[in-house]
Design an enzyme around this catalytic site. Structure first.
Site, mmCIF file in Angstrom:
data_model
loop_
_atom_site.group_PDB
_atom_site.id
_atom_site.type_symbol
_atom_site.label_atom_id
_atom_site.label_comp_id
_atom_site.label_asym_id
_atom_site.label_seq_id
_atom_site.Cartn_x
_atom_site.Cartn_y
_atom_site.Cartn_z
ATOM 1 N N HIS A 50 0.853 -1.201 0.000
ATOM 2 C CA HIS A 50 0.000 0.000 0.000
ATOM 3 C C HIS A 50 0.888 1.250 0.000
ATOM 4 C CE1 HIS A 50 -3.779 -2.199 1.698
ATOM 5 N NE2 HIS A 50 -3.336 -2.718 0.556
ATOM 6 N N GLU A 52 1.185 3.736 2.009
ATOM 7 C CA GLU A 52 1.861 4.066 3.274
ATOM 8 C C GLU A 52 3.132 3.215 3.457
ATOM 9 O OE1 GLU A 52 -1.252 3.081 2.758
ATOM 10 O OE2 GLU A 52 -2.618 3.763 4.326
ATOM 11 N N CYS A 75 -5.542 1.264 6.216
ATOM 12 C CA CYS A 75 -6.334 0.052 6.473
ATOM 13 C C CYS A 75 -5.967 -0.542 7.834
ATOM 14 C CB CYS A 75 -6.080 -0.975 5.371
ATOM 15 S SG CYS A 75 -4.378 -1.519 5.273
ATOM 16 N N CYS A 84 -1.876 -1.256 7.515
ATOM 17 C CA CYS A 84 -1.013 -0.059 7.514
ATOM 18 C C CYS A 84 -1.109 0.695 8.836
ATOM 19 C CB CYS A 84 -1.422 0.872 6.374
ATOM 20 S SG CYS A 84 -1.083 0.149 4.772
ATOM 21 N N SER A 168 -20.326 6.217 -39.943
ATOM 22 C CA SER A 168 -19.989 6.839 -38.649
ATOM 23 C C SER A 168 -18.488 7.053 -38.486
ATOM 24 C CB SER A 168 -20.479 5.917 -37.509
ATOM 25 O OG SER A 168 -19.730 4.713 -37.551
ATOM 26 N N THR A 196 -23.096 -2.932 -32.910
ATOM 27 C CA THR A 196 -21.805 -2.247 -33.105
ATOM 28 C C THR A 196 -20.764 -3.229 -33.633
ATOM 29 O OG1 THR A 196 -22.282 -0.613 -31.407
ATOM 30 C CG2 THR A 196 -19.965 -1.041 -31.851
ATOM 31 N N ASP A 200 -19.199 -2.329 -37.078
ATOM 32 C CA ASP A 200 -17.844 -1.748 -37.079
ATOM 33 C C ASP A 200 -16.718 -2.773 -36.999
ATOM 34 O OD1 ASP A 200 -19.228 0.613 -36.961
ATOM 35 O OD2 ASP A 200 -18.905 0.931 -34.830
ATOM 36 N N LEU A 204 -11.831 -2.762 -29.749
ATOM 37 C CA LEU A 204 -12.174 -2.375 -28.358
ATOM 38 C C LEU A 204 -10.971 -2.514 -27.420
ATOM 39 C CD1 LEU A 204 -15.770 -3.910 -28.119
ATOM 40 C CD2 LEU A 204 -15.088 -1.598 -28.836
ATOM 41 N N ARG A 207 -5.460 1.446 -27.037
ATOM 42 C CA ARG A 207 -4.207 1.687 -27.772
ATOM 43 C C ARG A 207 -3.659 3.044 -27.333
ATOM 44 N NH1 ARG A 207 -8.217 -0.204 -30.863
ATOM 45 N NH2 ARG A 207 -8.722 1.786 -31.810
HETATM 46 N N1 LIG Z 1 -17.609 6.589 -34.689
HETATM 47 C C1 LIG Z 1 -16.979 6.990 -33.543
HETATM 48 C C2 LIG Z 1 -16.898 6.154 -32.425
HETATM 49 N N2 LIG Z 1 -17.465 4.902 -32.506
HETATM 50 C C3 LIG Z 1 -17.411 4.072 -31.473
HETATM 51 C C4 LIG Z 1 -17.762 2.626 -31.724
HETATM 52 O O1 LIG Z 1 -18.995 2.599 -32.441
HETATM 53 C C5 LIG Z 1 -16.686 1.942 -32.593
HETATM 54 O O2 LIG Z 1 -17.142 0.667 -32.954
HETATM 55 C C6 LIG Z 1 -15.408 1.718 -31.766
HETATM 56 O O3 LIG Z 1 -14.873 2.931 -31.336
HETATM 57 C C7 LIG Z 1 -14.378 1.008 -32.626
HETATM 58 O O4 LIG Z 1 -13.416 0.591 -31.696
HETATM 59 P P1 LIG Z 1 -11.924 0.272 -32.213
HETATM 60 O O5 LIG Z 1 -12.051 -0.754 -33.307
HETATM 61 O O6 LIG Z 1 -11.218 -0.236 -31.005
HETATM 62 O O7 LIG Z 1 -11.391 1.572 -32.701
HETATM 63 N N3 LIG Z 1 -16.299 6.591 -31.292
HETATM 64 C C8 LIG Z 1 -15.710 7.814 -31.231
HETATM 65 O O8 LIG Z 1 -15.176 8.206 -30.200
HETATM 66 N N4 LIG Z 1 -15.763 8.654 -32.296
HETATM 67 C C9 LIG Z 1 -16.365 8.289 -33.463
HETATM 68 O O9 LIG Z 1 -16.360 9.064 -34.414
HETATM 69 ZN ZN LIG Z 2 -3.065 -0.297 3.894
#
Ligand SMILES: Nc1c(/N=C/[C@@H](O)[C@H](O)[C@H](O)COP(=O)(O)O)[nH]c(=O)[nH]c1=O
Ligand SMILES: [Zn+2]
Length: 362
Positions: A50, A52, A75, A84, A168, A196, A200, A204, A207
């Protein structure tokens, strides 16, 4: 330097380890003797010493007769490391400043009481607001047994998350999207709906320069529609949990398990939000980052099952009656039932703005 400066230093150190100490709180500690800093420390990872312990070890003899500034009450119970409070008593510290008192029932007030019994002067509440903000996730999880939920959306100035034709990429600019990566890094898990994933094919992952901690990737997919060729099922970058409804295709479930994914079966055809959050908490998730889409955000809104909303707004407009907005689902039909929030921060991020909001105090 004044007392508040030393506590500010402790808070800044705690903040530097945010996200990596989960499920533990982020804590910072500073030891000062005769106006000299003699020890510093932050809790860096669950199971490691911890704050401390680090600070008192660094101070050594120079803790004796000194003052300890710590962002969270020391704690007093045997967790993965010895208490601690005992260490502070042994170190010769004569006064302790505590910013936040710990809401954990195991600790709450016990650490402070132990110090006072040992004749150590304790003052609580120094920069308490700022210290509490750092551990809002930890405190929420301890108090409710549910993950701290952040809903994140990226929309145009007219509130759209895609054009009427479904485009998008990208609404927000590279700085805003880099900001999102930091948020992913700080969360135990990220959640999106199957829409999603199909639209897309996202990764997720977090990075960030120097490498981020990838959150567990949770896909709401009651009928197991997720394509077996999806990037996140095959990139081996981070765990994938697929949330299925009661009557789902068993064969598909075993195919998914064959790819290393967990399939979590919930009651009912569409998993209800609160039981799902309870199940995720049971599995150790203390913070959940919900990145959409509109239907998922709509269901969390309906249940008012969120502690924070982060909306990125781009300086562009799509219009279009069929262009989707950030929160779909059935919606709230009566004005009186609107979900009320307080805006806690509005900042420029590149050419976009980031609006942070939390549920309004009732
Ligand atoms: N369309 C957009 C986003 N869209 C967010 C989600 O719909 C995407 O699927 C997700 O960010 C993709 O994740 P990746 O593959 O890890 O990059 N999110 C943003 O902040 N700006 C946007 O313009
Ligand atoms: Zn502690």
């Amino acid at each position: 330097m004044q007392d508040r400066d030393y506590m500010q230093l402790a808070i800044d150190m705690a903040r530097s380890a945010l996200g990596q100490t989960s499920p533990n709180p982020a804590v910072g500690a500073v030891v000062v003797k005769n106006g000299q800093v003699t020890g510093l420390g932050a809790h860096l990872r669950a199971g490691e010493p911890h704050a401390e312990v680090h600070a008192l070890k660094m101070a050594g003899e120079k803790a004796n007769g000194g003052v300890l500034y710590v962002t969270l009450e020391p704690c007093s119970h045997y967790g993965k490391t010895p208490p601690c409070a005992d260490l502070v008593m042994k170190s010769g510290i004569r006064k302790v400043f505590v910013a936040s008192t710990d809401p954990n029932p195991l600790v709450c007030g016990k650490g402070i009481a132990r110090l006072k019994e040992a004749g150590i002067e304790v003052q609580t509440g120094l920069l308490e607001e700022e210290a509490n903000k750092i551990n809002e996730v930890f405190f929420h999880h301890i108090k409710t047994g549910l993950p701290f939920v952040t809903l994140k959306t990226a929309m145009t100035f007219d509130g759209k998350i895609s054009t009427a034709s479904g485009e998008s990429k990208w609404i927000t600019g590279s700085e805003a999207r880099a900001d999102v990566q930091q948020l992913r890094h700080r969360h135990d898990a990220i959640m999106v709906g199957i829409g999603t994933v199909i639209q897309d094919n996202p990764s997720l992952t977090a990075r960030i320069p120097g490498g981020g901690k990838n959150p567990i990737r949770i896909i709401l997919d009651s009928k197991l529609l997720i394509p077996l060729t999806s990037r996140l099922l095959n990139d081996k970058e981070a765990s994938v949990w697929v949330i299925a409804g009661r009557a789902h295709d068993r064969e598909k479930a075993s195919d998914l398990r064959g790819l290393g994914a967990e399939v979590i079966e919930m009651e009912g055809s569409r998993p209800a939000v609160i039981p799902l959050l309870k199940e995720l908490s049971r599995r150790g998730i203390t913070s959940l980052f919900v990145e959409g889409g509109a239907e998922v955000h709509g269901s969390f809104l309906k249940e008012q099952a969120f502690q924070q909303i982060i909306a990125y707004m781009a300086p562009k407009l799509f219009g279009g009656r069929d262009a989707r907005t950030a929160f779909g689902g059935e919606g709230i039909s009566r004005m009186a039932d609107a979900a009320m929030v307080e805006f806690t921060d509005i900042s420029k991020v590149g050419s976009d703005i980031r609006i942070t909001a939390k549920p309004a105090r009732r």
